[in-house]
Scaffold this active site. Structure first.
Site, PDB file in Angstrom:
ATOM      1  N   HIS A  33       0.860  -1.187   0.000  1.00  0.00           N
ATOM      2  CA  HIS A  33       0.000   0.000   0.000  1.00  0.00           C
ATOM      3  C   HIS A  33       0.894   1.235   0.000  1.00  0.00           C
ATOM      4  CE1 HIS A  33       1.050   0.144   4.233  1.00  0.00           C
ATOM      5  NE2 HIS A  33       0.530  -1.065   4.423  1.00  0.00           N
ATOM      6  N   GLY A  68       1.867   3.149   2.279  1.00  0.00           N
ATOM      7  CA  GLY A  68       2.884   3.172   3.339  1.00  0.00           C
ATOM      8  C   GLY A  68       4.178   2.536   2.850  1.00  0.00           C
ATOM      9  N   HIS A  69       4.036   1.321   2.277  1.00  0.00           N
ATOM     10  CA  HIS A  69       5.209   0.641   1.729  1.00  0.00           C
ATOM     11  C   HIS A  69       5.839   1.486   0.610  1.00  0.00           C
ATOM     12  CE1 HIS A  69       2.675  -3.020   2.889  1.00  0.00           C
ATOM     13  NE2 HIS A  69       3.760  -3.185   3.614  1.00  0.00           N
ATOM     14  N   GLY A 112       9.183   1.606   8.349  1.00  0.00           N
ATOM     15  CA  GLY A 112       8.142   2.578   8.676  1.00  0.00           C
ATOM     16  C   GLY A 112       7.988   2.743  10.186  1.00  0.00           C
ATOM     17  N   LYS A 121       5.390   3.220  11.565  1.00  0.00           N
ATOM     18  CA  LYS A 121       4.158   2.503  11.911  1.00  0.00           C
ATOM     19  C   LYS A 121       4.436   1.373  12.902  1.00  0.00           C
ATOM     20  CE  LYS A 121       0.168   0.308  11.151  1.00  0.00           C
ATOM     21  NZ  LYS A 121       0.540  -1.016  11.591  1.00  0.00           N
ATOM     22  N   SER A 152      -2.270  -0.203   6.687  1.00  0.00           N
ATOM     23  CA  SER A 152      -1.721  -1.497   7.077  1.00  0.00           C
ATOM     24  C   SER A 152      -2.338  -2.560   6.183  1.00  0.00           C
ATOM     25  CB  SER A 152      -2.086  -1.782   8.537  1.00  0.00           C
ATOM     26  OG  SER A 152      -1.906  -3.152   8.826  1.00  0.00           O
TER      27      SER A 152
HETATM   28  P1  AMP Z   1       4.808  -5.059   6.548  1.00  0.00           P
HETATM   29  O1  AMP Z   1       4.589  -5.476   5.137  1.00  0.00           O
HETATM   30  O2  AMP Z   1       3.557  -4.787   7.308  1.00  0.00           O
HETATM   31  O3  AMP Z   1       5.781  -5.956   7.277  1.00  0.00           O
HETATM   32  O4  AMP Z   1       5.540  -3.634   6.474  1.00  0.00           O
HETATM   33  C1  AMP Z   1       6.727  -3.459   5.768  1.00  0.00           C
HETATM   34  C2  AMP Z   1       7.292  -2.114   6.088  1.00  0.00           C
HETATM   35  O5  AMP Z   1       6.376  -1.095   5.723  1.00  0.00           O
HETATM   36  C3  AMP Z   1       7.596  -1.934   7.588  1.00  0.00           C
HETATM   37  O6  AMP Z   1       8.811  -1.223   7.742  1.00  0.00           O
HETATM   38  C4  AMP Z   1       6.413  -1.131   8.037  1.00  0.00           C
HETATM   39  O7  AMP Z   1       6.665  -0.348   9.197  1.00  0.00           O
HETATM   40  C5  AMP Z   1       6.174  -0.235   6.832  1.00  0.00           C
HETATM   41  N1  AMP Z   1       4.815   0.284   6.862  1.00  0.00           N
HETATM   42  C6  AMP Z   1       3.666  -0.414   7.035  1.00  0.00           C
HETATM   43  N2  AMP Z   1       2.601   0.409   7.092  1.00  0.00           N
HETATM   44  C7  AMP Z   1       3.083   1.669   6.966  1.00  0.00           C
HETATM   45  C8  AMP Z   1       2.487   2.970   6.962  1.00  0.00           C
HETATM   46  N3  AMP Z   1       1.176   3.144   7.098  1.00  0.00           N
HETATM   47  N4  AMP Z   1       3.292   4.050   6.804  1.00  0.00           N
HETATM   48  C9  AMP Z   1       4.632   3.885   6.673  1.00  0.00           C
HETATM   49  N5  AMP Z   1       5.266   2.684   6.671  1.00  0.00           N
HETATM   50  C10 AMP Z   1       4.501   1.595   6.820  1.00  0.00           C
END
Ligand code: AMP
Length: 280
Positions: free
Chosen positions: A34, A36-37, A147, A149, A185
């Protein structure tokens, strides 16, 4: 854009990139990408010659009753998003190659791994630290982008990198939110329309405590009380924890301090959500 699944192919590709004198940035993810990523990808694009996005739903960071089996996946969607964001390499290893046998070697970041998320999800940060160390060894990045987050994850990774003298710069970037304030998320896909609306209370609780802090109320107890009061306004939301901590050590603060992080974990329906706000 290359899609690499084999560990040895990724390892030799990274070595040849380094031989050419280019810098490598890694964005570790579990996919279902998304905004964020993609914010992390864009920063990596600006700061590094070659951007590697790893997509791996890491079994060792999930507890036995957690959502590993139905964690959302969308390989084709992720591929398109990476391609248009200028990613050079998607590294998508299989669990069989990452863990050919029952893992016996782990990284433990003591003191940080068994509080907050770690207290509720035993073994989670051991899995996270271990898989990130493995990814660093395979991809050999100059910089790694995470992130805010997942605030506790960032503190754990920074401590691991420092403690093990890893030659990687950890870059932490701000939380990307939906219009109503909900932190983006992959797990938001579990939320119904009603849950999604209810979940916006988390950011309202954090913001209310921040406003209180800015207007002069610095006592952690009062800030926590405010966050709980706002969260209680949504009957469908259950609180796992509400804390005011030191952003470096994550230690809960019981006296006023100028540099704090507010952390919330809450359940909306069956979905656990985490969020935080740094007040510098
Ligand atoms: P994940 O796929 O949930 O393991 O997240 C991968 C990376 O993306 C991690 O470093 C998370 O902290 C970051 N991330 C997830 N959601 C967000 C967000 N809303 N804003 C910024 N970074 C994010």
């Amino acid at each position: 854009m290359k899609i690499v699944t084999s560990l040895s192919d990724m390892h030799s590709l990274a070595a040849s990139i380094r031989r050419e004198g280019k810098t490598i940035g890694i964005v570790p993810t579990m996919g279902f990408l998304h905004e964020g990523h993609l914010s992390l990808v864009r920063r990596a694009r600006e700061e590094c010659d070659i951007v590697v996005v790893s997509i791996f739903v890491n079994p060792t960071q999930f507890g036995p009753n957690e959502d590993f089996g139905h964690y959302p996946r969308d390989t084709e969607g992720d591929r398109k998003k990476c391609e248009s964001a200028g990613v050079n390499i998607i590294f998508m290893p299989t669990a069989e190659e990452m863990y050919p046998e029952k893992p016996t070697v782990f990284i433990m970041v003591e003191g940080l791994s068994d509080i907050l998320e770690g207290a509720i999800r035993p073994g989670h940060f051991r899995g996270v630290a271990t898989v990130v160390a493995k990814l660093f060894n395979i991809v050999n990045p100059h910089k790694a982008f995470f992130g805010q987050k997942d605030f506790q994850q960032c503190v754990v990774i920074k401590r691991m990198v420092k403690g093990l003298n890893m030659d990687v710069e950890v870059v932490v970037l701000p939380i990307v939110r939906e219009k109503g304030g909900l932190a983006m998320s992959s797990r938001n896909s579990y939320l119904s329309a009603d849950d999604r609306r209810a979940a916006t209370v988390i950011y309202r609780a954090l913001s209310a405590a921040r406003d209180l802090f800015i207007s002069g109320t610095k006592e952690p107890e009062k800030l926590k009380k405010k966050m709980r009061a706002v969260l209680f306004m949504e009957p469908g939301v259950g609180i796992d924890y509400v804390v005011v901590s030191d952003p470096e050590t994550l230690e809960p603060l019981d006296t006023a301090s100028s540099n704090i992080v507010l952390l919330v974990a809450a359940r909306v329906g069956k979905t656990r959500l985490i969020d935080n706000l740094i007040i510098p």
